[in-house]
Structures are given as C-alpha cells and as structure tokens.
Write a protein that holds these residues in place. Structure first.
Motif, PDB file in Angstrom:
ATOM      1  N   GLU A 180       0.850  -1.197   0.000  1.00  0.00           N
ATOM      2  CA  GLU A 180       0.000   0.000   0.000  1.00  0.00           C
ATOM      3  C   GLU A 180       0.878   1.237   0.000  1.00  0.00           C
ATOM      4  O   GLU A 180       1.796   1.359   0.815  1.00  0.00           O
ATOM      5  N   GLY A 181       0.612   2.155  -0.909  1.00  0.00           N
ATOM      6  CA  GLY A 181       1.402   3.379  -0.901  1.00  0.00           C
ATOM      7  C   GLY A 181       1.263   4.174  -2.187  1.00  0.00           C
ATOM      8  O   GLY A 181       0.868   3.641  -3.220  1.00  0.00           O
ATOM      9  N   ILE A 182       1.579   5.451  -2.100  1.00  0.00           N
ATOM     10  CA  ILE A 182       1.548   6.348  -3.258  1.00  0.00           C
ATOM     11  C   ILE A 182       2.985   6.653  -3.671  1.00  0.00           C
ATOM     12  O   ILE A 182       3.832   6.974  -2.822  1.00  0.00           O
ATOM     13  N   VAL A 183       3.260   6.539  -4.957  1.00  0.00           N
ATOM     14  CA  VAL A 183       4.608   6.769  -5.472  1.00  0.00           C
ATOM     15  C   VAL A 183       4.905   8.269  -5.466  1.00  0.00           C
ATOM     16  O   VAL A 183       4.144   9.076  -6.010  1.00  0.00           O
ATOM     17  N   GLU A 184       6.037   8.618  -4.853  1.00  0.00           N
ATOM     18  CA  GLU A 184       6.464  10.010  -4.790  1.00  0.00           C
ATOM     19  C   GLU A 184       7.571  10.293  -5.804  1.00  0.00           C
ATOM     20  O   GLU A 184       7.664  11.369  -6.375  1.00  0.00           O
ATOM     21  N   GLN A 185       8.403   9.270  -6.054  1.00  0.00           N
ATOM     22  CA  GLN A 185       9.538   9.451  -6.964  1.00  0.00           C
ATOM     23  C   GLN A 185       9.847   8.136  -7.665  1.00  0.00           C
ATOM     24  O   GLN A 185       9.722   7.061  -7.076  1.00  0.00           O
ATOM     25  N   VAL A 186      10.237   8.241  -8.922  1.00  0.00           N
ATOM     26  CA  VAL A 186      10.662   7.063  -9.691  1.00  0.00           C
ATOM     27  C   VAL A 186      12.155   7.198  -9.934  1.00  0.00           C
ATOM     28  O   VAL A 186      12.624   8.178 -10.515  1.00  0.00           O
ATOM     29  N   LYS A 187      12.919   6.213  -9.469  1.00  0.00           N
ATOM     30  CA  LYS A 187      14.378   6.254  -9.613  1.00  0.00           C
ATOM     31  C   LYS A 187      14.807   5.518 -10.879  1.00  0.00           C
ATOM     32  O   LYS A 187      14.312   4.427 -11.173  1.00  0.00           O
ATOM     33  N   GLN A 188      15.745   6.126 -11.583  1.00  0.00           N
ATOM     34  CA  GLN A 188      16.145   5.668 -12.906  1.00  0.00           C
ATOM     35  C   GLN A 188      17.667   5.580 -12.977  1.00  0.00           C
ATOM     36  O   GLN A 188      18.375   6.416 -12.402  1.00  0.00           O
ATOM     37  N   CYS A 189      18.177   4.581 -13.683  1.00  0.00           N
ATOM     38  CA  CYS A 189      19.621   4.456 -13.887  1.00  0.00           C
ATOM     39  C   CYS A 189      20.098   5.545 -14.847  1.00  0.00           C
ATOM     40  O   CYS A 189      19.539   5.709 -15.934  1.00  0.00           O
ATOM     41  N   ASN A 190      21.114   6.275 -14.455  1.00  0.00           N
ATOM     42  CA  ASN A 190      21.622   7.369 -15.287  1.00  0.00           C
ATOM     43  C   ASN A 190      22.162   6.896 -16.629  1.00  0.00           C
ATOM     44  O   ASN A 190      22.041   7.577 -17.645  1.00  0.00           O
ATOM     45  N   GLU A 191      22.753   5.708 -16.645  1.00  0.00           N
ATOM     46  CA  GLU A 191      23.379   5.206 -17.872  1.00  0.00           C
ATOM     47  C   GLU A 191      22.369   4.583 -18.824  1.00  0.00           C
ATOM     48  O   GLU A 191      22.295   4.927 -19.998  1.00  0.00           O
ATOM     49  N   SER A 192      21.581   3.642 -18.333  1.00  0.00           N
ATOM     50  CA  SER A 192      20.682   2.867 -19.201  1.00  0.00           C
ATOM     51  C   SER A 192      19.301   3.509 -19.345  1.00  0.00           C
ATOM     52  O   SER A 192      18.589   3.247 -20.311  1.00  0.00           O
ATOM     53  N   GLY A 193      18.914   4.319 -18.376  1.00  0.00           N
ATOM     54  CA  GLY A 193      17.559   4.865 -18.363  1.00  0.00           C
ATOM     55  C   GLY A 193      16.528   3.896 -17.813  1.00  0.00           C
ATOM     56  O   GLY A 193      15.338   4.202 -17.748  1.00  0.00           O
ATOM     57  N   PHE A 194      16.972   2.699 -17.408  1.00  0.00           N
ATOM     58  CA  PHE A 194      16.051   1.705 -16.854  1.00  0.00           C
ATOM     59  C   PHE A 194      15.534   2.184 -15.496  1.00  0.00           C
ATOM     60  O   PHE A 194      16.244   2.856 -14.745  1.00  0.00           O
ATOM     61  N   ILE A 195      14.300   1.818 -15.192  1.00  0.00           N
ATOM     62  CA  ILE A 195      13.719   2.113 -13.884  1.00  0.00           C
ATOM     63  C   ILE A 195      14.374   1.188 -12.854  1.00  0.00           C
ATOM     64  O   ILE A 195      14.516  -0.016 -13.091  1.00  0.00           O
ATOM     65  N   GLN A 196      14.726   1.760 -11.716  1.00  0.00           N
ATOM     66  CA  GLN A 196      15.376   0.961 -10.667  1.00  0.00           C
ATOM     67  C   GLN A 196      14.496   0.762  -9.437  1.00  0.00           C
ATOM     68  O   GLN A 196      14.537  -0.290  -8.814  1.00  0.00           O
ATOM     69  N   ALA A 197      13.724   1.797  -9.093  1.00  0.00           N
ATOM     70  CA  ALA A 197      12.942   1.705  -7.859  1.00  0.00           C
ATOM     71  C   ALA A 197      11.809   2.720  -7.847  1.00  0.00           C
ATOM     72  O   ALA A 197      11.857   3.744  -8.545  1.00  0.00           O
ATOM     73  N   LEU A 198      10.799   2.418  -7.045  1.00  0.00           N
ATOM     74  CA  LEU A 198       9.712   3.351  -6.779  1.00  0.00           C
ATOM     75  C   LEU A 198       9.843   3.801  -5.326  1.00  0.00           C
ATOM     76  O   LEU A 198       9.865   2.968  -4.408  1.00  0.00           O
ATOM     77  N   LYS A 199       9.958   5.094  -5.112  1.00  0.00           N
ATOM     78  CA  LYS A 199      10.026   5.613  -3.751  1.00  0.00           C
ATOM     79  C   LYS A 199       8.632   6.076  -3.348  1.00  0.00           C
ATOM     80  O   LYS A 199       8.013   6.895  -4.029  1.00  0.00           O
ATOM     81  N   LEU A 200       8.120   5.525  -2.247  1.00  0.00           N
ATOM     82  CA  LEU A 200       6.776   5.843  -1.783  1.00  0.00           C
ATOM     83  C   LEU A 200       6.797   7.057  -0.856  1.00  0.00           C
ATOM     84  O   LEU A 200       7.835   7.428  -0.308  1.00  0.00           O
ATOM     85  N   LYS A 201       5.629   7.646  -0.665  1.00  0.00           N
ATOM     86  CA  LYS A 201       5.527   8.806   0.226  1.00  0.00           C
ATOM     87  C   LYS A 201       5.917   8.439   1.652  1.00  0.00           C
ATOM     88  O   LYS A 201       6.347   9.297   2.427  1.00  0.00           O
ATOM     89  N   SER A 202       5.798   7.187   2.001  1.00  0.00           N
ATOM     90  CA  SER A 202       6.187   6.717   3.336  1.00  0.00           C
ATOM     91  C   SER A 202       7.700   6.707   3.503  1.00  0.00           C
ATOM     92  O   SER A 202       8.211   6.530   4.604  1.00  0.00           O
ATOM     93  N   GLY A 203       8.417   6.865   2.381  1.00  0.00           N
ATOM     94  CA  GLY A 203       9.873   6.813   2.414  1.00  0.00           C
ATOM     95  C   GLY A 203      10.435   5.473   1.974  1.00  0.00           C
ATOM     96  O   GLY A 203      11.631   5.347   1.678  1.00  0.00           O
ATOM     97  N   GLN A 204       9.580   4.462   1.926  1.00  0.00           N
ATOM     98  CA  GLN A 204      10.041   3.127   1.530  1.00  0.00           C
ATOM     99  C   GLN A 204      10.356   3.079   0.033  1.00  0.00           C
ATOM    100  O   GLN A 204       9.695   3.728  -0.780  1.00  0.00           O
ATOM    101  N   GLU A 205      11.360   2.304  -0.330  1.00  0.00           N
ATOM    102  CA  GLU A 205      11.721   2.113  -1.731  1.00  0.00           C
ATOM    103  C   GLU A 205      11.395   0.694  -2.159  1.00  0.00           C
ATOM    104  O   GLU A 205      11.742  -0.274  -1.457  1.00  0.00           O
TER     105      GLU A 205
END
Length: 496
Positions: A180-205
């Motif tokens: 359960e959670g709302i995504v606050e930030q989407v983390k992306q690899c600088n080199e490949s552009g691939f998505i790495q993680a979803l950071k939730l408003k709770s702070g959890q990744e």
C-alpha cells in the motif's frame, strides 16, 4: 542491459494490475517474485464491465471456478452486443459471439443467403444465429452438444472492482506481495535509463528488475518518466469523453450489452446482478458536458445509485508499449473506447504476450521489438473494427454522424469494405481478434449488402439451397424450447 529478471514490480492495482499479477505468478511461478504497489486513495476507472469470450480462457488458466466467479463478481452472461440507432434512427442489429448458419467448404454461409436474396432484409441473417435467438428470447444455459452448429460462445458482464478484489485474493494466495502506498519518486539508472525503484511517500523504496505500468491514464512510468510518446487516433475515433454512472438493476436481466447511438456518441447499458452499469461516450467538439450529462441521466432505465464520473481520454496508443524495462498494461498503454468490450481483453493479451517474450536473462532489443510489433498490430486491427461502426452509418440528424461518414479512413479498412461490397468476401487478417463473423454482422447490420456472392453457392439447385437453409434454421431453433431464462440460470448458479 542484461541481468536475470528475478523481481517484477507492478505499479497500480485495478483490473490491469491484478490480472497482470495473477497471470504472471501462475505461469512463471517461482522463477520471479512479484510485488504490486497500489493505494486505496487512488480510485480506478472501473467501467470495464463487459467482456468477450477469451476471458473464459484467462479464468481457466488461473484455475477459477465459474460458479464462484459469477457469484463473487455479480456476473451475468453476455451473448452479444445490441447496436441501437447506429445505422439509422430506429434501426437495430446484433453483433453476437455466435457463428451465423453453417458454412460449406471455402464459402461463408452468408453467400447462400445472398443467393436466396435473404440478405436484402438484414433481419434474416440473425435467424440462423443461436446467440441472437437466445438474446432476443432472454434465455441461456450451456448446450451439451458435439455438433459445432450448436456452439454458443459467451462472455460475462461483471463488476470490475469485485473482479480485481477476486484476483487480488487469488494472487496473494499464490505469493504476490501487495504494498500500500503512493509513489512520490521514480528512480532511474543514469546510464541505461532503466527504472530501478519506486520511492513511496512513506519513504520506503520498492526495487525491481522489471516494471509493469498499470497506473491507468496517468501512465506514471511509460510516459511521465520514460516519455514514450503517443499516437493520436482522435481524427478517426472522435469521442474524447465518457460519463459513467451505476443505476438500479432492471427487473429482467438482459444477456447482452446495449450500445445506443445518440446525437454525438453512444450510450452503454450493462446488466449486472446487483445493478446496471451505464455510460455515455461522446465528443466534446460536438456536445457540451452539461448536455451530455442531461442526455445520460434522462435515458437511464432505473434510478442512479451513485454520482456520475467524468472520464477524459484520447484514443490511440503508446508508440512503444514496452520501453526499456517497463511494459505498459491497460489504460497506460493506450485507449480504445469500450464499443466492442476490448479493454479487459487488451490487458489479458498484453500479459500473455509478455509471458511468451519474458526476458528471463535481461531485456534485449529483439524481444522488445517483437512485443511492440505485435501490440501495434493488435491495436490497429481493433481500431479499424471500431471505425467501421462509425463510418458506415446512414444517420442524418447530426454533424457528428455526417462527419464520421465522410471522413478519410485507413486504407486497410477501406479495402475490407470495398471487397465485401463487391462480392461478399471476408478475409481475416492474421491474429485479428475479430473473426469473419464479427465483420459480417457489423457490415450487414450497418447496411452494406454485397452486390454478388461466391460461385460456390451455386453448387446446389435453388430447391436444395432452400431446403438446406430451412434445415439449418430448424437446428438452430431446436434448443430454444428447452433453455431456461437467463434470470433462472443465474438463480440456479447462486444456489449451487
């Protein structure tokens, strides 16, 4: 980028998210772990309450018991869609899931009717269709016969919210983890552009190797983060708004969906066990929101039981439905109005396609290219079928319908229409979701009568032809007296 895909993260629940979770877990098993991120605070559109027969295959693969499914989702049976006022005001026809008549080798059945001059009256076609006969009579039960002439394919109407809950329960039982959670930030690899993680408003990744974007029209990953782009089809499919509202259930439960043409669009009516689903799809260029709201609310069969929801959309699809390590499923991948109940099927086929091309040892261009090619073809074929309904109309009471009739259409569709007009030939494109029988019913229903018929229809004398047609009609009619009403069928299901 090449590394083994061990964890799949699904962003978004609803029908798209939970079909994705259930199918991937069922078919890939322990090869991957699956985590689904959703929030109770973010609502789903949830208007996809009508389906087409392939959903039975989906449910079977998932090991879902039909009786339990019908009970849990408040489902009813769907044999067809009834199109009212689409050709002209006051005219109606059915697009059923059944096959009309019985076709001889290399010659579709409707050529026999054309030779007997029966296609001139379009009601005759459906007299040879068991699905139509049962829809008109309000009857349904499974017919146990090995004779394919008595096949009666069916789908369901159901509560999409209840279906998502049903699949969630199934998925979690198989080991899918829900967060359960709302995504606050989407983390992306600088080199490949691939998505790495979803950071939730709770702070959890929530980290993952592969992501499925089921975030709906918001398209948080495929568009907002990856900026994939969108192919706009609103010059062909001009409706861009929908208003949806549930109403009290009707006394008699129809076993078909109603699609009712109005001045600047069309209205759906979908019967469920506990309520009716209703909506108006329209073009804001031809109709104001206030007028559309008045039109829908004044044409409900029963009393509204919730406030209407307004949905803005743009018909079309993503240029890529698989971009980097993200696959878009559901409304994040594109939007085709629910005219032929394809929304849930597009979710199903997207996930099945992903299973076929799953990148166990890392994402590579070959898999991505093939996935996107197949997705594009599927969307294009459905698009053509939807345009057909609008373009081949004879309505004269509004600019909307006149403009739809006079617009340029895709060459692929124009060719299909012209060849059918000439001699009634229908050729199914490879992997087209809609079979020849579907194209036949909509073309005849909308008023296209072929000028000629296949010469194989001359292989019997006129007397033999008429005797054959009479026999086929009798076979199709024969089960009718034994079938219970649709409501009696549902009552029996609820008691099992």
């Amino acid at each position: 980028m090449s590394h083994t895909i061990k964890k799949v993260v699904i962003l978004g629940g609803g029908t798209a998210g939970w079909i994705s979770a259930a199918l991937l877990k069922k078919l890939l098993g322990s090869a991957v772990s699956i985590e689904l991120v959703e929030s109770e605070k973010i609502g789903t559109i949830g208007v996809g309450e009508a389906t087409i027969p392939p959903i039975q295959h989906l449910n079977n693969v998932l090991g879902i018991n039909e009786v339990e499914f019908i009970r849990e989702t408040k489902a009813t049976i769907k044999l067809a869609i009834k199109f009212e006022h689409w050709k002209t005001q006051g005219h109606s026809y059915y697009h059923s899931f059944g096959a009309v008549g019985k076709s001889p080798a290399f010659c579709h059945f409707h050529h026999l009717l054309k030779r007997d001059n029966q296609l001139e009256n379009d009601e005759h076609l459906w007299q040879y269709d068991l699905n139509y006969l049962c829809a008109e009579a309000g009857k349904f039960a499974k017919i146990n016969s090995k004779d394919p002439i008595l096949d009666m394919p069916y789908a369901y109407h159901f509560d999409a919210g209840l279906y998502a809950k049903f699949l969630r329960k199934l998925s979690e039982k198989m080991g899918v983890v829900r967060k359960e959670g709302i995504v606050e930030q989407v983390k992306q690899c600088n080199e490949s552009g691939f998505i790495q993680a979803l950071k939730l408003k709770s702070g959890q990744e929530i980290t993952g190797d592969f992501f499925i974007d089921c975030s709906g029209i918001a398209a948080l990953l495929i568009q907002k983060k990856l900026n994939t782009g969108y192919e706009d089809w609103s010059h062909w499919l001009r409706c861009d708004r929908a208003i949806a509202v549930p109403s009290e259930r009707a006394e008699t439960t129809l076993n078909y969906t109603r699609s009712i043409a109005h001045e600047s669009g069309w209205q759906w009516s979908i019967p469920l066990q506990h309520r009716n689903g209703n909506g108006l799809v329209y073009s804001s260029n031809y109709c104001s929101e206030d007028k559309a709201m008045d039109l829908l609310m004044s044409n409900l069969e029963g009393k509204a039981i919730a406030d209407p929801k307004i949905i803005k959309f743009q018909t079309g699809r993503r240029y890529k439905q698989w971009n980097k390590n993200v696959v878009a499923v559901g409304l994040s991948s594109g939007f085709l109005e629910p005219l032929e109940s394809t929304s849930i099927h597009l979710i199903q086929s997207a996930v099945v396609r992903l299973v076929h091309l799953f990148p166990h040892h890392g994402v590579n261009d070959t898999l991505v290219t093939e996935y996107n090619k197949q997705s594009a073809v599927e969307y294009d074929q459905i698009k053509d079928f939807l345009i057909l309904h609008y373009h081949v109309n004879q309505r004269e009471n509004s600019d909307f319908w006149r403009d739809m009739r006079n617009m340029d259409i895709p060459d692929s569709l124009r060719h299909k229409i012209e060849i059918f007009k000439e001699n009634g030939r229908l050729f199914r494109d490879q992997n087209d979701l809609f079979l020849e029988n579907s194209w036949l019913q909509v073309m005849i229903g909308q008023g296209i009568v072929p000028r000629d018929y296949h010469p194989l229809a001359n292989n019997m004398s006129l007397a033999q032809l008429q005797a054959t047609l009479k026999k086929i009609k009798e076979i199709k009619q024969e089960p009718m007296s034994k079938l219970p009403s649709h409501d009696d069928f549902l009552k029996h299901i609820m008691k099992i």
